[in-house]
Design a protein around this motif. Structure first.
Motif, PDB file in Angstrom:
ATOM      1  N   PHE A   1      39.850 -18.803  62.834  1.00 23.23           N
ATOM      2  CA  PHE A   1      39.245 -19.981  62.205  1.00 23.23           C
ATOM      3  C   PHE A   1      39.084 -21.091  63.240  1.00 23.23           C
ATOM      4  CE2 PHE A   1      39.111 -23.547  59.147  1.00 23.23           C
ATOM      5  CZ  PHE A   1      38.089 -23.055  58.341  1.00 23.23           C
ATOM      6  N   PRO A   2      37.972 -21.061  63.998  1.00 23.42           N
ATOM      7  CA  PRO A   2      37.756 -22.113  64.994  1.00 23.42           C
ATOM      8  C   PRO A   2      37.525 -23.463  64.329  1.00 23.42           C
ATOM      9  CG  PRO A   2      36.337 -20.219  65.386  1.00 23.42           C
ATOM     10  CD  PRO A   2      36.927 -20.037  64.042  1.00 23.42           C
ATOM     11  N   LYS A   3      37.521 -24.500  65.165  1.00 21.36           N
ATOM     12  CA  LYS A   3      37.402 -25.859  64.639  1.00 21.36           C
ATOM     13  C   LYS A   3      36.055 -26.098  63.958  1.00 21.36           C
ATOM     14  CE  LYS A   3      38.045 -30.682  65.979  1.00 21.36           C
ATOM     15  NZ  LYS A   3      36.864 -31.153  65.285  1.00 21.36           N
ATOM     16  N   ASP A   4      34.958 -25.508  64.517  1.00 23.50           N
ATOM     17  CA  ASP A   4      33.661 -25.746  63.905  1.00 23.50           C
ATOM     18  C   ASP A   4      33.560 -25.104  62.523  1.00 23.50           C
ATOM     19  OD1 ASP A   4      33.809 -23.252  64.935  1.00 23.50           O
ATOM     20  OD2 ASP A   4      31.748 -23.169  65.637  1.00 23.50           O
ATOM     21  N   HIS A   5      34.242 -23.998  62.327  1.00 23.45           N
ATOM     22  CA  HIS A   5      34.265 -23.373  61.010  1.00 23.45           C
ATOM     23  C   HIS A   5      35.004 -24.274  60.027  1.00 23.45           C
ATOM     24  CE1 HIS A   5      33.408 -18.977  62.421  1.00 23.45           C
ATOM     25  NE2 HIS A   5      32.496 -19.848  62.790  1.00 23.45           N
ATOM     26  N   TYR A   6      36.103 -24.882  60.506  1.00 25.94           N
ATOM     27  CA  TYR A   6      36.855 -25.771  59.614  1.00 25.94           C
ATOM     28  C   TYR A   6      35.962 -26.961  59.203  1.00 25.94           C
ATOM     29  CZ  TYR A   6      40.376 -28.983  57.908  1.00 25.94           C
ATOM     30  OH  TYR A   6      41.074 -29.847  57.141  1.00 25.94           O
ATOM     31  N   ASP A   7      35.233 -27.493  60.169  1.00 28.25           N
ATOM     32  CA  ASP A   7      34.363 -28.606  59.859  1.00 28.25           C
ATOM     33  C   ASP A   7      33.270 -28.192  58.878  1.00 28.25           C
ATOM     34  OD1 ASP A   7      35.825 -30.145  61.562  1.00 28.25           O
ATOM     35  OD2 ASP A   7      34.493 -29.829  63.282  1.00 28.25           O
ATOM     36  N   LEU A   8      32.784 -26.961  59.017  1.00 30.04           N
ATOM     37  CA  LEU A   8      31.748 -26.485  58.113  1.00 30.04           C
ATOM     38  C   LEU A   8      32.264 -26.377  56.689  1.00 30.04           C
ATOM     39  CD1 LEU A   8      28.883 -25.375  57.785  1.00 30.04           C
ATOM     40  CD2 LEU A   8      29.761 -23.106  58.331  1.00 30.04           C
TER      41      LEU A   8
ATOM     42  N   SER B   1      28.374 -22.118  52.286  1.00 31.00           N
ATOM     43  CA  SER B   1      29.483 -21.811  53.193  1.00 31.00           C
ATOM     44  C   SER B   1      30.194 -20.521  52.843  1.00 31.00           C
ATOM     45  CB  SER B   1      30.499 -22.970  53.190  1.00 31.00           C
ATOM     46  OG  SER B   1      29.883 -24.156  53.599  1.00 31.00           O
ATOM     47  N   ILE B   2      29.673 -19.808  51.838  1.00 28.80           N
ATOM     48  CA  ILE B   2      30.325 -18.545  51.458  1.00 28.80           C
ATOM     49  C   ILE B   2      30.364 -17.561  52.611  1.00 28.80           C
ATOM     50  CG2 ILE B   2      30.164 -16.542  49.930  1.00 28.80           C
ATOM     51  CD1 ILE B   2      31.281 -18.925  48.552  1.00 28.80           C
ATOM     52  N   PRO B   3      29.283 -17.360  53.389  1.00 25.81           N
ATOM     53  CA  PRO B   3      29.361 -16.422  54.531  1.00 25.81           C
ATOM     54  C   PRO B   3      30.440 -16.806  55.552  1.00 25.81           C
ATOM     55  CG  PRO B   3      27.098 -16.933  54.011  1.00 25.81           C
ATOM     56  CD  PRO B   3      27.928 -17.871  53.202  1.00 25.81           C
TER      57      PRO B   3
ATOM     58  N   LEU C   1      33.761 -15.760  54.200  1.00 30.03           N
ATOM     59  CA  LEU C   1      33.927 -14.303  54.278  1.00 30.03           C
ATOM     60  C   LEU C   1      34.264 -13.877  55.703  1.00 30.03           C
ATOM     61  CD1 LEU C   1      31.023 -13.144  51.950  1.00 30.03           C
ATOM     62  CD2 LEU C   1      33.477 -13.047  51.489  1.00 30.03           C
ATOM     63  N   ARG C   2      33.597 -14.492  56.682  1.00 28.96           N
ATOM     64  CA  ARG C   2      33.910 -14.147  58.070  1.00 28.96           C
ATOM     65  C   ARG C   2      35.375 -14.506  58.401  1.00 28.96           C
ATOM     66  NH1 ARG C   2      28.757 -16.281  59.066  1.00 28.96           N
ATOM     67  NH2 ARG C   2      29.667 -18.250  59.815  1.00 28.96           N
ATOM     68  N   TRP C   3      35.815 -15.659  57.870  1.00 32.99           N
ATOM     69  CA  TRP C   3      37.211 -16.032  58.129  1.00 32.99           C
ATOM     70  C   TRP C   3      38.179 -15.043  57.500  1.00 32.99           C
ATOM     71  CZ3 TRP C   3      40.916 -17.517  54.463  1.00 32.99           C
ATOM     72  CH2 TRP C   3      42.149 -17.910  55.010  1.00 32.99           C
ATOM     73  N   LYS C   4      37.888 -14.581  56.282  1.00 35.91           N
ATOM     74  CA  LYS C   4      38.776 -13.624  55.616  1.00 35.91           C
ATOM     75  C   LYS C   4      38.777 -12.290  56.337  1.00 35.91           C
ATOM     76  CE  LYS C   4      39.315 -13.343  51.215  1.00 35.91           C
ATOM     77  NZ  LYS C   4      40.695 -13.836  51.134  1.00 35.91           N
TER      78      LYS C   4
ATOM     79  N   VAL D   1      34.892 -24.587  48.986  1.00 35.07           N
ATOM     80  CA  VAL D   1      33.842 -23.578  49.225  1.00 35.07           C
ATOM     81  C   VAL D   1      33.657 -22.693  47.996  1.00 35.07           C
ATOM     82  CG1 VAL D   1      33.263 -21.527  50.568  1.00 35.07           C
ATOM     83  CG2 VAL D   1      34.079 -23.588  51.707  1.00 35.07           C
ATOM     84  N   ILE D   2      34.796 -22.295  47.421  1.00 35.44           N
ATOM     85  CA  ILE D   2      34.723 -21.394  46.267  1.00 35.44           C
ATOM     86  C   ILE D   2      34.157 -22.130  45.054  1.00 35.44           C
ATOM     87  CG2 ILE D   2      36.056 -19.919  44.710  1.00 35.44           C
ATOM     88  CD1 ILE D   2      35.753 -18.878  47.589  1.00 35.44           C
ATOM     89  N   GLU D   3      34.562 -23.400  44.881  1.00 32.35           N
ATOM     90  CA  GLU D   3      34.122 -24.150  43.709  1.00 32.35           C
ATOM     91  C   GLU D   3      32.666 -24.641  43.841  1.00 32.35           C
ATOM     92  OE1 GLU D   3      36.924 -27.261  43.222  1.00 32.35           O
ATOM     93  OE2 GLU D   3      38.604 -25.928  42.696  1.00 32.35           O
ATOM     94  N   HIS D   4      32.177 -24.821  45.072  1.00 30.93           N
ATOM     95  CA  HIS D   4      30.820 -25.333  45.290  1.00 30.93           C
ATOM     96  C   HIS D   4      30.062 -24.402  46.233  1.00 30.93           C
ATOM     97  CE1 HIS D   4      32.149 -29.033  43.363  1.00 30.93           C
ATOM     98  NE2 HIS D   4      33.196 -29.040  44.185  1.00 30.93           N
TER      99      HIS D   4
END
Length: 444
Positions: free
Chosen positions: A435-442, A422-424, A427-430, A414-417
């Motif tokens: 960290f739900p499963k759909d966020h991980y997939d995203l 996916s930056i938002p 940020l929400r995860w931080k 995410v950080i490199e690309h």
């Protein structure tokens, strides 16, 4: 011529008065009231009820118990028994004085103040002395053995040890049982030294016991043989000596002896434990191939006996040995078997350990998703009583590390690309660390 005197009439004796089936010869009660006569009759009756005391009976009341005890033994002619009991009393009293008021023995009564124990010693010592006079040495041995077992039951170990040593002395004269008494005496004395921690002396007596029992059809009440018992005792002794060895090579020598003795004894579980210890020892000295030979033997024996806890231990150690050799596939195979057996056994601590072992291997392989799953299972199991706080904290740390590794690659992407948009999400995860499963997939 002198006249003859009339014959003297016989004196009329007063008939005795019978009170409650006891004959009481009452004195002249003429002129006394009924109350006084009754009191005198009761007094006479009580006099008849009192036992007649001899000089010996009187001495028992006047003298101490110890004095009376020794007097009886000497009067009956048992001088050897008197000397032995006297020495035992003196030894115990001297040991108590030597230990002083700060010792545990100080608050226990001395032997001469325990009449029940002294009477037991007196009875059996006299029995042994009588048997010795008639050259019945087996009865001498039996009398001393009964004293040793009596004091072992009452936890008077110093007396038990003394009489077991006396049995060993007496067993040399017993000839009618083919040496069984001597073998049992060697075994009992060896146990004394083993309990004290004097393993060198215990080894000497156990090996003598083994030599006497080998090839003999001597059986115990539970139908096991003295030979198998000798093998079992030597197995325990050699294993304990291996624990005290300063170097692993010396430990292997003793564990090999234990392994051979357990095999000769015929006890499958004892043989399995000896195989397990020997496999561990070979692993320590850097010989994993030989270690696997003995560990697989332990696994096979445990499966035959249906001991699932032993099966779990064997699988765990074999897996560690495979991992040390770089054989990851075999390592995972045995670890999965370990986890399966631990789950079926119902042991929370063993199941937590198996899951953690799997998590460590998957983490080292880079499969962080699997590592997180197994560390999570280990953490959940460690929270179930009676797990310790230390195991729970350790599982929590391992789980956190695995989750961090699991997050590292997608978060780096995410950080490199950032063009993926996916930056938002990152940020929400931080912000929430949720960290739900759909966020991980995203992020992936």
């Amino acid at each position: 011529m002198a006249t003859s005197l009339p014959p003297i009439a016989p004196e009329k004796r007063r008939s005795p008065t019978v009170i409650e089936d006891i004959v009481v010869v009452t004195p002249k009660l003429r002129g006394l009231s009924a109350r006084h006569r009754g009191a005198i009759e009761r007094h006479e009756r009580m006099k008849l009820l009192q036992p007649r005391l001899t000089r010996l009976d009187t001495a028992r009341y006047r003298n101490t118990y110890k004095h009376s005890l020794f007097l009886d033994m000497l009067r009956e002619g048992f001088h050897r028994s008197y000397c032995e009991l006297s020495l035992l009393m003196k030894y115990h009293s001297d040991e108590r004085e030597k230990a002083g008021p700060d010792s545990a023995i100080w608050y226990k009564p001395v032997l001469e103040n325990e009449p029940i124990k002294c009477d037991a010693i007196k009875e059996k010592l006299i029995e042994a002395e009588l048997s010795s006079r008639s050259c019945d040495f087996f009865s001498v041995y039996s009398a001393l053995l009964s004293l040793a077992e009596y004091f072992e039951t009452s936890e008077d170990y110093w007396l038990s040890e003394y009489f077991h040593n006396r049995c060993l002395e007496a067993s040399g004269d017993v000839t009618e049982d083919g040496g069984r008494s001597e073998a049992e005496a060697e075994r009992n004395v060896g146990r004394i030294y083993y309990r004290r921690g004097d393993l060198t002396a215990a080894e000497r007596h156990f090996e003598t016991f083994y030599g006497l029992a080998s090839g003999r059809q001597w059986f115990l009440d539970d139908e096991s043989s003295l030979h198998s018992q000798a093998c079992e005792l030597l197995t325990l002794l050699y294993t304990r000596r291996a624990d005290d060895c300063p170097t692993p090579d010396e430990a292997v020598d003793y564990l090999l002896k234990a392994f051979n003795m357990s095999r000769e004894g015929g006890d499958a579980m004892s043989h399995g434990r000896a195989s397990y210890r020997l496999g561990q020892a070979y692993e320590l000295i850097g010989d994993p191939e030989t270690a696997l030979t003995y560990l697989n033997a332990y696994l096979e024996i445990s499966e035959q006996q249906g001991d699932m806890e032993a099966v779990a231990d064997a699988c765990e150690f074999i897996a560690k040995s495979m991992e040390a050799q770089g054989n990851t596939d075999e390592c995972l195979k045995y670890l999965h078997r370990f986890e399966e057996v631990a789950r079926e056994s119902g042991s929370v601590s063993v199941y937590s350990r198996s899951c953690r072992s799997l998590g460590v291997v998957y983490n080292s392989m880079g499969d962080f998703r699997q590592a997180s799953d197994y560390f999570s299972k280990a953490f959940q199991a460690s929270q179930t009583p009676p797990s310790s706080r230390g195991s729970t904290e350790s599982a929590a740390v391992s789980l956190g590390i695995a989750k961090a590794h699991n997050m590292f690659l997608p978060y780096s992407n995410v950080i490199e690309h950032p063009e993926h948009g996916s930056i938002p999400t990152a940020l929400r995860w931080k912000d929430k660390r949720d960290f739900p499963k759909d966020h991980y997939d995203l992020l992936s």
